[in-house]
Scaffold this motif. Sequence first.
Motif, PDB file in Angstrom:
ATOM      1  N   GLU A   1      48.100  30.801  11.294  1.00 51.28           N
ATOM      2  CA  GLU A   1      48.296  30.567   9.722  1.00 51.28           C
ATOM      3  C   GLU A   1      48.758  31.643   8.881  1.00 51.28           C
ATOM      4  OE1 GLU A   1      45.540  26.763   8.240  1.00 51.28           O
ATOM      5  OE2 GLU A   1      44.423  28.622   8.367  1.00 51.28           O
ATOM      6  N   GLY A   2      48.288  32.726   9.535  1.00 54.02           N
ATOM      7  CA  GLY A   2      48.628  33.929   8.663  1.00 54.02           C
ATOM      8  C   GLY A   2      50.219  34.580   9.430  1.00 54.02           C
ATOM      9  N   GLU A   3      50.336  34.327  10.863  1.00 54.39           N
ATOM     10  CA  GLU A   3      51.387  35.035  11.557  1.00 54.39           C
ATOM     11  C   GLU A   3      52.064  34.383  12.579  1.00 54.39           C
ATOM     12  OE1 GLU A   3      51.229  39.398  13.244  1.00 54.39           O
ATOM     13  OE2 GLU A   3      50.896  37.790  14.979  1.00 54.39           O
ATOM     14  N   MET A   4      53.308  34.178  12.587  1.00 52.33           N
ATOM     15  CA  MET A   4      53.997  33.483  13.719  1.00 52.33           C
ATOM     16  C   MET A   4      55.119  34.339  14.418  1.00 52.33           C
ATOM     17  SD  MET A   4      54.734  29.429  12.568  1.00 52.33           S
ATOM     18  CE  MET A   4      53.510  28.430  11.753  1.00 52.33           C
ATOM     19  N   VAL A   5      54.944  34.399  15.505  1.00 57.57           N
ATOM     20  CA  VAL A   5      55.922  35.066  16.319  1.00 57.57           C
ATOM     21  C   VAL A   5      56.843  34.266  16.998  1.00 57.57           C
ATOM     22  CG1 VAL A   5      56.252  37.066  18.080  1.00 57.57           C
ATOM     23  CG2 VAL A   5      54.135  37.127  16.600  1.00 57.57           C
ATOM     24  N   LEU A   6      58.048  34.298  17.027  1.00 63.53           N
ATOM     25  CA  LEU A   6      59.089  33.394  17.620  1.00 63.53           C
ATOM     26  C   LEU A   6      60.175  34.208  18.278  1.00 63.53           C
ATOM     27  CD1 LEU A   6      60.014  31.490  14.081  1.00 63.53           C
ATOM     28  CD2 LEU A   6      58.174  30.740  15.994  1.00 63.53           C
ATOM     29  N   ASN A   7      60.282  33.785  19.460  1.00 62.90           N
ATOM     30  CA  ASN A   7      61.346  34.378  20.599  1.00 62.90           C
ATOM     31  C   ASN A   7      62.607  33.653  20.183  1.00 62.90           C
ATOM     32  OD1 ASN A   7      62.433  35.737  22.460  1.00 62.90           O
ATOM     33  ND2 ASN A   7      61.552  34.718  24.255  1.00 62.90           N
ATOM     34  N   THR A   8      63.650  34.325  19.740  1.00 61.54           N
ATOM     35  CA  THR A   8      65.063  33.745  19.400  1.00 61.54           C
ATOM     36  C   THR A   8      65.814  34.248  20.509  1.00 61.54           C
ATOM     37  OG1 THR A   8      65.802  35.390  17.833  1.00 61.54           O
ATOM     38  CG2 THR A   8      64.249  33.687  17.092  1.00 61.54           C
ATOM     39  N   VAL A   9      66.867  33.756  20.400  1.00 62.38           N
ATOM     40  CA  VAL A   9      68.088  33.987  21.459  1.00 62.38           C
ATOM     41  C   VAL A   9      68.527  35.465  21.235  1.00 62.38           C
ATOM     42  CG1 VAL A   9      69.204  31.827  21.950  1.00 62.38           C
ATOM     43  CG2 VAL A   9      70.001  33.178  19.861  1.00 62.38           C
ATOM     44  N   GLU A  10      68.444  36.041  19.968  1.00 62.38           N
ATOM     45  CA  GLU A  10      68.867  37.378  19.632  1.00 62.38           C
ATOM     46  C   GLU A  10      67.636  38.346  19.604  1.00 62.38           C
ATOM     47  OE1 GLU A  10      71.403  37.442  16.195  1.00 62.38           O
ATOM     48  OE2 GLU A  10      72.799  36.432  17.168  1.00 62.38           O
ATOM     49  N   GLY A  11      66.566  37.736  19.521  1.00 59.18           N
ATOM     50  CA  GLY A  11      65.525  38.924  19.532  1.00 59.18           C
ATOM     51  C   GLY A  11      64.047  38.298  19.053  1.00 59.18           C
ATOM     52  N   VAL A  12      63.140  39.003  18.454  1.00 61.25           N
ATOM     53  CA  VAL A  12      61.942  38.309  18.260  1.00 61.25           C
ATOM     54  C   VAL A  12      61.859  38.432  16.440  1.00 61.25           C
ATOM     55  CG1 VAL A  12      59.358  38.738  18.532  1.00 61.25           C
ATOM     56  CG2 VAL A  12      60.982  39.272  20.082  1.00 61.25           C
ATOM     57  N   LEU A  13      61.465  37.317  16.268  1.00 56.41           N
ATOM     58  CA  LEU A  13      61.266  37.147  14.428  1.00 56.41           C
ATOM     59  C   LEU A  13      59.597  36.995  14.298  1.00 56.41           C
ATOM     60  CD1 LEU A  13      63.302  36.650  12.452  1.00 56.41           C
ATOM     61  CD2 LEU A  13      62.407  34.113  12.589  1.00 56.41           C
ATOM     62  N   TYR A  14      59.259  37.740  13.332  1.00 55.03           N
ATOM     63  CA  TYR A  14      57.836  37.719  12.939  1.00 55.03           C
ATOM     64  C   TYR A  14      57.988  37.032  11.494  1.00 55.03           C
ATOM     65  CZ  TYR A  14      57.376  41.061  16.768  1.00 55.03           C
ATOM     66  OH  TYR A  14      56.885  41.712  17.643  1.00 55.03           O
ATOM     67  N   VAL A  15      56.806  36.296  11.277  1.00 55.30           N
ATOM     68  CA  VAL A  15      56.960  35.477   9.744  1.00 55.30           C
ATOM     69  C   VAL A  15      55.621  35.700   9.524  1.00 55.30           C
ATOM     70  CG1 VAL A  15      57.009  33.555   8.536  1.00 55.30           C
ATOM     71  CG2 VAL A  15      58.626  33.837  10.507  1.00 55.30           C
ATOM     72  N   TYR A  16      55.349  36.344   8.383  1.00 55.67           N
ATOM     73  CA  TYR A  16      53.789  36.570   7.743  1.00 55.67           C
ATOM     74  C   TYR A  16      53.732  35.814   6.542  1.00 55.67           C
ATOM     75  CZ  TYR A  16      54.543  40.617  10.914  1.00 55.67           C
ATOM     76  OH  TYR A  16      54.739  41.510  12.110  1.00 55.67           O
ATOM     77  N   GLY A  17      52.517  35.323   6.395  1.00 60.87           N
ATOM     78  CA  GLY A  17      52.144  34.843   5.030  1.00 60.87           C
ATOM     79  C   GLY A  17      50.722  34.088   4.912  1.00 60.87           C
ATOM     80  N   ARG A  18      50.652  33.205   4.156  1.00 56.25           N
ATOM     81  CA  ARG A  18      49.178  32.450   4.156  1.00 56.25           C
ATOM     82  C   ARG A  18      49.601  30.916   4.443  1.00 56.25           C
ATOM     83  NH1 ARG A  18      49.053  36.358   0.228  1.00 56.25           N
ATOM     84  NH2 ARG A  18      50.216  34.873  -1.392  1.00 56.25           N
ATOM     85  N   ARG A  19      48.418  30.131   5.271  1.00 53.93           N
ATOM     86  CA  ARG A  19      48.860  28.820   5.339  1.00 53.93           C
ATOM     87  C   ARG A  19      50.008  28.375   5.639  1.00 53.93           C
ATOM     88  NH1 ARG A  19      45.730  29.309   0.431  1.00 53.93           N
ATOM     89  NH2 ARG A  19      47.777  28.864  -0.660  1.00 53.93           N
ATOM     90  N   LEU A  20      50.469  29.311   6.971  1.00 58.30           N
ATOM     91  CA  LEU A  20      51.652  28.787   7.403  1.00 58.30           C
ATOM     92  C   LEU A  20      51.640  27.632   8.514  1.00 58.30           C
ATOM     93  CD1 LEU A  20      53.005  32.512   8.431  1.00 58.30           C
ATOM     94  CD2 LEU A  20      53.815  31.104   6.371  1.00 58.30           C
ATOM     95  N   SER A  21      52.436  26.753   8.541  1.00 58.28           N
ATOM     96  CA  SER A  21      52.424  25.710   9.347  1.00 58.28           C
ATOM     97  C   SER A  21      54.050  25.263  10.035  1.00 58.28           C
ATOM     98  CB  SER A  21      51.785  24.434   8.984  1.00 58.28           C
ATOM     99  OG  SER A  21      52.595  23.804   8.164  1.00 58.28           O
ATOM    100  N   SER A  22      53.927  24.816  11.403  1.00 54.98           N
ATOM    101  CA  SER A  22      55.318  24.513  11.953  1.00 54.98           C
ATOM    102  C   SER A  22      55.424  22.954  11.503  1.00 54.98           C
ATOM    103  CB  SER A  22      55.496  24.876  13.343  1.00 54.98           C
ATOM    104  OG  SER A  22      56.450  23.968  13.839  1.00 54.98           O
ATOM    105  N   THR A  23      56.062  22.468  10.687  1.00 57.83           N
ATOM    106  CA  THR A  23      56.376  21.010  10.453  1.00 57.83           C
ATOM    107  C   THR A  23      57.234  20.291  11.259  1.00 57.83           C
ATOM    108  OG1 THR A  23      58.053  21.421   8.857  1.00 57.83           O
ATOM    109  CG2 THR A  23      55.856  21.174   7.993  1.00 57.83           C
ATOM    110  N   SER A  24      58.019  21.093  11.972  1.00 59.70           N
ATOM    111  CA  SER A  24      59.243  20.459  13.042  1.00 59.70           C
ATOM    112  C   SER A  24      59.449  21.610  13.818  1.00 59.70           C
ATOM    113  CB  SER A  24      60.154  20.100  12.330  1.00 59.70           C
ATOM    114  OG  SER A  24      60.937  19.316  13.300  1.00 59.70           O
ATOM    115  N   PHE A  25      59.357  21.168  15.425  1.00 59.89           N
ATOM    116  CA  PHE A  25      60.028  22.025  16.163  1.00 59.89           C
ATOM    117  C   PHE A  25      60.557  21.420  17.453  1.00 59.89           C
ATOM    118  CE2 PHE A  25      60.948  25.714  18.452  1.00 59.89           C
ATOM    119  CZ  PHE A  25      60.160  25.958  19.678  1.00 59.89           C
TER     120      PHE A  25
END
Lengths: 104, 389
Positions: free
Chosen positions: A53-77
């Motif tokens: 909910e506070g941090e999401m780490v995503l592996n992309t084709v070009e690198g690693v993406l870090y998303v920080y925040g509050r009440r985070l949720s993935s609505t579609s993947f």
Amino acid sequence: MKNKKKDKAGFLEKINKSLDVDASLLCRGFLAELRGKYRIELCGVKKILSYGEGEMVLNTVEGVLYVYGRRLSSTSFKRNVIIIEGDIVAITFEKLTEALNGNI
Amino acid sequence: MGIYDLIFGEVIISLSARDSAKALNICMRYEIPHKAPTFFEDEFYIKMTKKNSVYFSNICGEKKIKYKIVDSGGAPELLRLCKERVGIFVGLVSCFLLVFFFSGVVWRVDVTGNENLSGSEVEEILNEHGFGVGSIIGRTDLKIIENSIMRDNGEIAWISVNMNGTVANVEIIESKSGKAKSKQSSNLVAKRDGKIERIEAYNGSVAVNVGDIVRAGEVLVGGVYESEQGEYRTTRAEGEVYARTVREITVEIPFETEEKRYTGKRRYNLYVNFFKKSIKIFGNSRNVSSDCDIIYKNGEVGLFSLPTIPIGYEKVIYEEYEKALVTVSENEAMERAFSVLKAELREISNEAELLFKDLSFEVTDSSYILNCKLELIENIAIEQKIDVG
């Protein structure tokens, strides 16, 4: 189409100011502000490395993406496109070579 | 829950918060649609359709990821509950079918306005014209039935059939004239020999006088008469002619007779009557012999003071008997002869006045014979048609 591009650019500029996010980072996705919450759509996401909910780490084709925040949720993947909603505070990016050198 | 989830069913799966990323990666990699991923305490929840949850569960099983289905809803879940409670489902469907079917069928026929015709006779007339208990409401044209009954039946001057729910209210007005009088020309002739005692003629010309001895077949009241112009005219002779007559009755009772004796063997068939249909539900009368009495017992279903409904039962009982040779004593034969004679005298006394009775009996080797000579005053006039050429 032309107006959409203009709006997108305006959005990006606005978000850039509030979130301190590199504009080039978001050129592959679309960021929208919706009733005080942010909605970010990112392409090329191969895998979610960490999900919370506070941090999401995503592996992309070009690198690693870090998303920080509050009440985070993935609505579609699906089909390597992820949509994240929530109070996004910051987004950082580590390029592939840097990520390989790091502890991923 | 949206309409799609309602139709296809929705499932909430719970996993450990640590496995949240793995769950989402599985959904992405295997293209499993999902929604509403949320965290609550140390648990991660995700929603998907029931069909997809089966696929997801298999993959989690292969990858040894622990998961739990915490809730499910929608039509598939309802059907699963119905499978375990088939009775409720069957009851609901049966109730719906019963209400739908039985509200469109005639349950009872009420007849009013009838005087000489009984209610069952009127119902029989309606049945002959295609209407009655069990007929489908709306499919029968009542006006056509009413008109055909009035046309075909001279006893009914007017008839009206009105439906009140599933009850048919039938009102009739009977014809006042009843049977039409015959206009056929006829004479009144004597049906047996006798001495005329009294003549009551309403129509025709009287051919005999009181005190005359007449033979059987002799004209008593004629239907042919000569008019003032010298022409012959015919009419229907009507009236009553009473005469003193003599009758002889002989009753013979043999000492050896064949009598019916019940063997005690009983078989029966049971039917359920459902409107016009009769359904056999039990029977053991297959090998019943031809020498048997058949008894019909009918019963209808009715609750307390409510009217009976057209559902009932019929029991057909087959009681076997055999013919046995029986010998009777002289006293028994005499008693039987007198009882037969009594019955015949009772019948005669309905139409005649008994003046004198003389009894005698005779006993032979094989039978007891009782003779009775009667002197009566009775109406001996019977109608004999005249063929006018």
